[in-house]
Design a protein around this motif. Structure first.
Motif, PDB file in Angstrom:
ATOM      1  N   HIS A   1       0.827  -1.205   0.000  1.00  0.00           N
ATOM      2  CA  HIS A   1       0.000   0.000   0.000  1.00  0.00           C
ATOM      3  C   HIS A   1       0.866   1.262   0.000  1.00  0.00           C
ATOM      4  N   ARG A   2       1.905   1.263   0.812  1.00  0.00           N
ATOM      5  CA  ARG A   2       2.757   2.457   0.895  1.00  0.00           C
ATOM      6  C   ARG A   2       3.602   2.625  -0.364  1.00  0.00           C
ATOM      7  N   ALA A   3       4.040   1.511  -0.953  1.00  0.00           N
ATOM      8  CA  ALA A   3       4.880   1.604  -2.139  1.00  0.00           C
ATOM      9  C   ALA A   3       4.138   2.209  -3.322  1.00  0.00           C
ATOM     10  N   LEU A   4       2.815   2.023  -3.397  1.00  0.00           N
ATOM     11  CA  LEU A   4       2.035   2.501  -4.534  1.00  0.00           C
ATOM     12  C   LEU A   4       1.125   3.671  -4.182  1.00  0.00           C
ATOM     13  N   ALA A   5       1.327   4.271  -3.011  1.00  0.00           N
ATOM     14  CA  ALA A   5       0.450   5.378  -2.606  1.00  0.00           C
ATOM     15  C   ALA A   5       0.633   6.602  -3.484  1.00  0.00           C
ATOM     16  N   ALA A   6       1.850   6.818  -4.006  1.00  0.00           N
ATOM     17  CA  ALA A   6       2.109   7.986  -4.853  1.00  0.00           C
ATOM     18  C   ALA A   6       1.960   7.678  -6.338  1.00  0.00           C
ATOM     19  N   SER A   7       1.488   6.492  -6.688  1.00  0.00           N
ATOM     20  CA  SER A   7       1.342   6.111  -8.096  1.00  0.00           C
ATOM     21  C   SER A   7       0.005   6.588  -8.630  1.00  0.00           C
ATOM     22  N   CYS A   8      -0.069   6.630  -9.967  1.00  0.00           N
ATOM     23  CA  CYS A   8      -1.312   7.057 -10.601  1.00  0.00           C
ATOM     24  C   CYS A   8      -2.316   5.906 -10.581  1.00  0.00           C
ATOM     25  N   ALA A   9      -3.555   6.214 -10.972  1.00  0.00           N
ATOM     26  CA  ALA A   9      -4.620   5.225 -10.895  1.00  0.00           C
ATOM     27  C   ALA A   9      -4.364   4.040 -11.819  1.00  0.00           C
TER      28      ALA A   9
END
Length: 395
Positions: A105-113
């Protein structure tokens, strides 16, 4: 008389016996002589070619003689390449589905949809771990539609009826509520938009908290906005701003690259370095930042941090003017006036005046008086039709 002893030769000085080889018994060849045991040489007869020399074969190849460089028909041997290395064996028991859900969850929190949706299809464990981020992405997208879609209609109705301000504020609060819900689910992009709306409404402490949460998750815009908030604090914290500008600029944020170049040029929070500032200005200009385009044109024109290059200076100045930079429009108008094109010069000066360049107003009036009424009206009509170039800059 004493008998004479026969003459004897030491065995070490005795000549080696002659050895005859059956392969060299052709009359044209001489007799091979054995020299020092196993080493021997042959002397070719006159008029016959010397046999090719044998060279050591490369490792892993069959032993074969190399062709003579003097031969008429040369043989082309294929270059022997080593066999490709086998792929490294996969670690036994490696299972990405066993990663902790909090880490995914934290690794992809700043990724786009789209990246979140693609990662959710990797395995069932990731799909379950990323469900909050998928919900946050949907809320964030809906909040942006509410903020940028119906707001324009509300503004139009307010202009026509004179009483649409309440609806406009309601739509803004509705969008802010959606951003906050998405931020609670862990979306860094929603944190940035929520912080931006709080900053516009004057709640700067709350905005800084949203920016810091997004920056800690690695969002480039969140890091840049946090650095700007440190610069505009009272008192300013330029050193803290530089710490966030660097990772944001390295991640590709054109606005952070421009701000970092500005701090390096003015020595704000860091030692002054014009060469480094020009490097970041150039990257920001290539990323679509209009202010950086104007600054890099000055660097090329004055030779500060970059070699003096009038051609590139003119190119970046014209591009900044085409994108609507007021100082670039004013300077392009002056150059057009010097070149004799007063109609286009008046158009550029009018555009610079409309964007708030006070120095362009007086010169605009002087140029307008020197033109005929028809030419002056033509220049003003061209200014009305002019639209800035859209470059879709990096945020």
């Amino acid at each position: 008389m004493t008998a004479l002893k026969p003459h004897t030769i030491s065995p070490s000085l005795a000549p080696a016996p002659l050895v005859y080889f059956p392969t060299l018994t052709h009359p044209g060849y001489g007799i091979a002589a054995s020299l020092l045991g196993s080493s021997w040489t042959t002397r070719a007869a006159p008029g016959r070619p010397r046999p090719p020399r044998r060279r050591p074969s490369p490792p892993g190849c069959a032993s074969r003689p190399y062709p003579s460089p003097h031969s008429r028909h040369r043989r082309h041997f294929k270059k022997i390449r080593p066999p490709p290395l086998p792929p490294p064996p996969s670690p036994q028991g490696a299972d990405f589905s066993a990663l902790p859900p909090e880490l995914v969850h934290r690794a992809l929190a700043a990724s786009c949809a789209s990246d979140v949706a693609a990662a959710s299809r990797a395995c069932r464990a990731w799909r379950d771990a990323l469900r909050p981020l998928r919900e946050a992405a949907a809320l964030h997208a809906y909040g942006r539609r509410v903020k940028h879609g119906p707001v324009k209609g509300a503004e139009a109705s307010a202009a026509r009826e004179g009483g649409g301000g309440g609806r406009l504020e309601a739509e803004r609060q509705r969008a802010l509520g959606l951003f906050r819900r998405a931020a609670r689910l862990g979306s860094a992009a929603a944190m940035v938009d929520a912080g931006l709306m709080c900053w516009e409404e004057g709640r700067r402490e709350e905005a800084v908290e949203y920016y810091r949460s997004a920056a800690e998750l690695g969002h480039p815009v969140g890091m840049c906005n946090l650095g700007v908030s440190y610069l505009e604090a009272n008192p300013p914290k330029a050193e803290e701003a530089i710490k966030w500008f660097y990772p944001s600029a390295s991640a590709g944020s054109a606005r952070a690259q421009y701000n970092l170049g500005l701090c390096l040029q003015n020595g704000r929070g860091i030692k002054r370095n014009q060469k480094e500032a020009a490097k970041w200005y150039l990257q920001a200009a290539e990323g679509g930042n209009v202010r950086a385009m104007y600054n890099i044109s000055l660097c090329y024109n004055l030779g500060e941090g970059l070699p003096h290059d009038p051609v590139r200076a003119k190119k970046w100045l014209q591009l900044a003017a085409d994108c609507g930079h007021k100082k670039a429009l004013f300077e392009c108008g002056i150059k057009l006036c010097a070149a004799g094109d007063r109609i286009k010069c008046l158009m550029y000066l009018e555009l610079a005046t409309r964007r708030g360049e006070s120095a362009a107003a007086h010169m605009r009036d002087v140029i307008a008086e020197s033109l005929s009424v028809a030419n002056a009206q033509r220049a003003l009509k061209d200014a009305d039709k002019w639209k800035p170039k859209a470059l879709h800059p990096r945020r």
